[in-house]
Design a protein around this motif. Sequence first.
Motif, mmCIF file in Angstrom:
data_model
loop_
_atom_site.group_PDB
_atom_site.id
_atom_site.type_symbol
_atom_site.label_atom_id
_atom_site.label_comp_id
_atom_site.label_asym_id
_atom_site.label_seq_id
_atom_site.Cartn_x
_atom_site.Cartn_y
_atom_site.Cartn_z
ATOM 1 N N ILE A 53 0.837 -1.206 0.000
ATOM 2 C CA ILE A 53 0.000 0.000 0.000
ATOM 3 C C ILE A 53 0.869 1.252 0.000
ATOM 4 O O ILE A 53 2.003 1.232 0.490
ATOM 5 N N SER A 54 0.334 2.308 -0.544
ATOM 6 C CA SER A 54 1.058 3.579 -0.570
ATOM 7 C C SER A 54 0.611 4.477 0.580
ATOM 8 O O SER A 54 1.423 5.217 1.136
ATOM 9 N N ASN A 55 -0.672 4.438 0.909
ATOM 10 C CA ASN A 55 -1.036 5.285 2.059
ATOM 11 C C ASN A 55 -0.796 4.496 3.342
ATOM 12 O O ASN A 55 -0.428 3.336 3.298
ATOM 13 N N ASN A 56 -1.027 5.096 4.511
ATOM 14 C CA ASN A 56 -0.504 4.455 5.720
ATOM 15 C C ASN A 56 -1.569 3.744 6.543
ATOM 16 O O ASN A 56 -1.361 3.433 7.705
ATOM 17 N N THR A 57 -2.752 3.540 5.949
ATOM 18 C CA THR A 57 -3.778 2.817 6.701
ATOM 19 C C THR A 57 -4.292 1.663 5.852
ATOM 20 O O THR A 57 -4.347 1.766 4.626
ATOM 21 N N LEU A 58 -4.676 0.584 6.554
ATOM 22 C CA LEU A 58 -5.181 -0.595 5.839
ATOM 23 C C LEU A 58 -6.244 -1.246 6.714
ATOM 24 O O LEU A 58 -6.022 -1.447 7.913
ATOM 25 N N VAL A 59 -7.390 -1.530 6.122
ATOM 26 C CA VAL A 59 -8.438 -2.276 6.844
ATOM 27 C C VAL A 59 -8.560 -3.636 6.161
ATOM 28 O O VAL A 59 -8.717 -3.710 4.939
ATOM 29 N N VAL A 60 -8.436 -4.697 6.956
ATOM 30 C CA VAL A 60 -8.554 -6.051 6.410
ATOM 31 C C VAL A 60 -9.920 -6.597 6.840
ATOM 32 O O VAL A 60 -10.134 -6.838 8.037
ATOM 33 N N PRO A 61 -10.850 -6.736 5.889
ATOM 34 C CA PRO A 61 -12.225 -7.142 6.236
ATOM 35 C C PRO A 61 -12.420 -8.655 6.173
ATOM 36 O O PRO A 61 -11.468 -9.395 5.896
ATOM 37 N N TRP A 62 -13.662 -9.110 6.418
ATOM 38 C CA TRP A 62 -14.070 -10.503 6.265
ATOM 39 C C TRP A 62 -13.196 -11.469 7.049
ATOM 40 O O TRP A 62 -12.734 -12.505 6.548
#
Lengths: 213, 146
Positions: free
Chosen positions: A168-177
């Motif tokens: 990822i390039s931005n600094n946040t990530l949400v991992v769903p499911w």
Amino acid sequence: SGELYCSLPNPRNVRFESINMKNVLHWSAPEGTGVGVVYKVKYAVYGVGKWIRKPECRNINRTWCDLSSETSDYEEQYYASVKAFLNGTCSDWMETTRFNPLTDTKIDPPMVSVSSTDRSISIILTAPEKWKRSPEEESISLLQVYPGLQYNVSVLNKKTKKRWFFSISNNTLVVPWLEPGTTYCVSAQIHVTTPVLDSGFSKEHCITTLKDK
Amino acid sequence: GACRVSISMTEIRAGFTAIKTNIQSRDPIRTLSILSHPHSLHKVKSSDRCCITYQLFTFYVDKVFKHCRTEDSFVNRKISSIANSFLSTRRKLGQCREQNNCLCGEESTEKFKQILANYEGLNVTSAAMKSLGELDILLDWMEKSR
């Protein structure tokens, strides 16, 4: 002060060791010399005509010298040099290769913070800061230094041992499911595309998703 | 003017990194720089960036690479692969010039004159090897101003 005939063996392996642009000159003692050796250090900006002595590293017996302050402008490149003295004799000046703070530094892993719901985890990544002279000085994130900075994120399901990788390039990530009541471990690395620079992976941050409502 | 050109920076950078220490060790002159002193590329105005980039790629293609042969075949292969990347990039930049998207201001013309003066101040082999050893100065500036 005139220097004596220099017959002392030379300092060896003179090089910069740099992490997040904290640039420290290191070397090894001349071969076969025991205690009592002292050193002088000088540095030069590439393309500018003069060597500059580093007073804090004059007649030192340690084998490193912090030149972060003198090499903090990463739009410049530098050389540094070391000379050894013992019992009235001396070595030659021994130089580093050309040091480019931008490409020759190592980068620490990002800071990772994780939170979760029952079926997802949210990851926030923070790139390390460039070395600075004092806490009061303005902080510069390495994100500002390297426009091409990205994050590689690894997410491991501790129960099934299944692992996912995200870039990822931005600094946040949400991992769903995700599965409720399950522990997931997150680790992240910084990857700069050009110049190519990779940090190590951060240590794992584990979190358990909430139980099903 | 705006001029978007895709450049294989990673490829050029990888090629240069592989030979950087070898090439820079052939340049004993610490007190002179072709690209970065007395005027730094980082001071070039954004409006002049396209023109300076074109001029620098032309400089490397026409003046530098041809004088950079070494006795090391690995180094020579890397130099020619970098040169080919520069050649194709210069061609694309040239198209921008034809479409009048790459205007040369006074500052970039002056800056480039200084670079040529630095280059002419040395014998051609030393100047070419020094210029090649400074490729990361050019790449750093280009990446920073992307």
